[in-house]
Design a protein around this motif. Structure first.
Motif, short mmCIF file in Angstrom:
data_model
loop_
_atom_site.label_atom_id
_atom_site.label_comp_id
_atom_site.label_asym_id
_atom_site.label_seq_id
_atom_site.Cartn_x
_atom_site.Cartn_y
_atom_site.Cartn_z
N PRO A 106 0.80 -1.22 0.00
CA PRO A 106 0.00 0.00 0.00
C PRO A 106 0.84 1.28 0.00
CG PRO A 106 -0.52 -1.36 1.93
CD PRO A 106 0.54 -2.07 1.15
N SER A 107 2.08 1.20 0.43
CA SER A 107 2.93 2.39 0.41
C SER A 107 3.46 2.69 -0.99
CB SER A 107 4.10 2.23 1.40
OG SER A 107 5.01 1.25 0.93
N LYS A 108 3.19 1.79 -1.94
CA LYS A 108 3.68 1.96 -3.32
C LYS A 108 2.52 1.99 -4.31
CE LYS A 108 8.01 -0.14 -2.06
NZ LYS A 108 8.94 -1.23 -2.24
N LEU A 109 1.41 2.58 -3.88
CA LEU A 109 0.22 2.62 -4.72
C LEU A 109 0.45 3.42 -6.00
CD1 LEU A 109 -2.66 1.59 -4.90
CD2 LEU A 109 -3.41 3.61 -3.64
N ASP A 110 1.23 4.49 -5.93
CA ASP A 110 1.53 5.26 -7.15
C ASP A 110 2.27 4.40 -8.18
OD1 ASP A 110 0.31 7.53 -6.15
OD2 ASP A 110 2.19 8.46 -5.50
N ASP A 111 3.21 3.58 -7.71
CA ASP A 111 3.93 2.68 -8.61
C ASP A 111 2.98 1.65 -9.21
OD1 ASP A 111 6.55 3.78 -8.25
OD2 ASP A 111 6.65 2.76 -6.31
N PHE A 112 2.07 1.12 -8.37
CA PHE A 112 1.12 0.14 -8.87
C PHE A 112 0.22 0.76 -9.94
CE2 PHE A 112 -2.84 -2.26 -8.90
CZ PHE A 112 -2.34 -3.54 -9.16
N GLU A 113 -0.19 2.01 -9.75
CA GLU A 113 -1.02 2.67 -10.75
C GLU A 113 -0.26 2.86 -12.07
OE1 GLU A 113 -3.22 6.11 -9.42
OE2 GLU A 113 -3.81 5.09 -7.57
N ARG A 114 1.03 3.18 -12.02
CA ARG A 114 1.83 3.27 -13.26
C ARG A 114 1.89 1.92 -13.95
NH1 ARG A 114 7.05 4.16 -13.43
NH2 ARG A 114 7.47 3.56 -11.30
N PHE A 115 2.11 0.86 -13.18
CA PHE A 115 2.13 -0.51 -13.68
C PHE A 115 0.79 -0.85 -14.33
CE2 PHE A 115 0.86 -4.86 -12.34
CZ PHE A 115 1.75 -5.62 -13.08
N ALA A 116 -0.31 -0.51 -13.65
CA ALA A 116 -1.65 -0.82 -14.16
C ALA A 116 -1.93 -0.09 -15.46
CB ALA A 116 -2.70 -0.45 -13.09
N HIS A 117 -1.59 1.19 -15.53
CA HIS A 117 -1.83 1.95 -16.77
C HIS A 117 -1.06 1.34 -17.95
CE1 HIS A 117 -4.41 5.22 -15.54
NE2 HIS A 117 -3.68 5.38 -14.45
N ALA A 118 0.18 0.91 -17.69
CA ALA A 118 0.98 0.30 -18.76
C ALA A 118 0.31 -0.97 -19.27
CB ALA A 118 2.38 0.00 -18.25
#
Length: 106
Positions: free
Chosen positions: A12-24
């Motif tokens: 949960p502390s890396k949600l911004d990274d997960f969102e970048r991953f998801a968009h890709a």
């Protein structure tokens, strides 16, 4: 039609990274013949769970998409977001077929 449901345990502390991953990955699925139904991110309750759903016309079409893993530079770059950030702790893929409402009632 086959729908892939991916359940993620995320950091949960890396949600911004997960969102970048998801968009890709949403862009890659759409570019290679699938329909992405979105990523579903934590809102209330457990904050370390996320889910993605995307569909292909058939398992063969999905397998053609999967054949790009490990060789297509865009697929490699999308996976590097996950691997370098550590945003995904674990994931599980399940394949389902939709049962849709009938347009014709008996």
């Amino acid at each position: 039609m086959i729908t892939c449901v991916v359940d993620y345990q995320i950091d949960p502390s890396k949600l911004d990274d997960f969102e970048r991953f998801a968009h890709a990955w949403m862009e890659l699925v759409e570019r290679h013949g699938g329909v992405h139904h979105g990523y579903f991110l934590p809102a209330e309750g457990a904050s370390d769970e996320a889910r993605a759903l995307f569909s292909f016309d058939s398992l063969a079409a999905y397998e053609q998409y999967r054949s790009r893993f490990g060789s297509d530079p865009d697929f490699i770059a999308a996976d590097q977001i996950r691997d370098q950030s550590g945003c995904v702790l674990r994931y599980n893929r399940t394949f389902m077929r939709p049962l849709l409402p009938s347009r014709v009632r008996p």
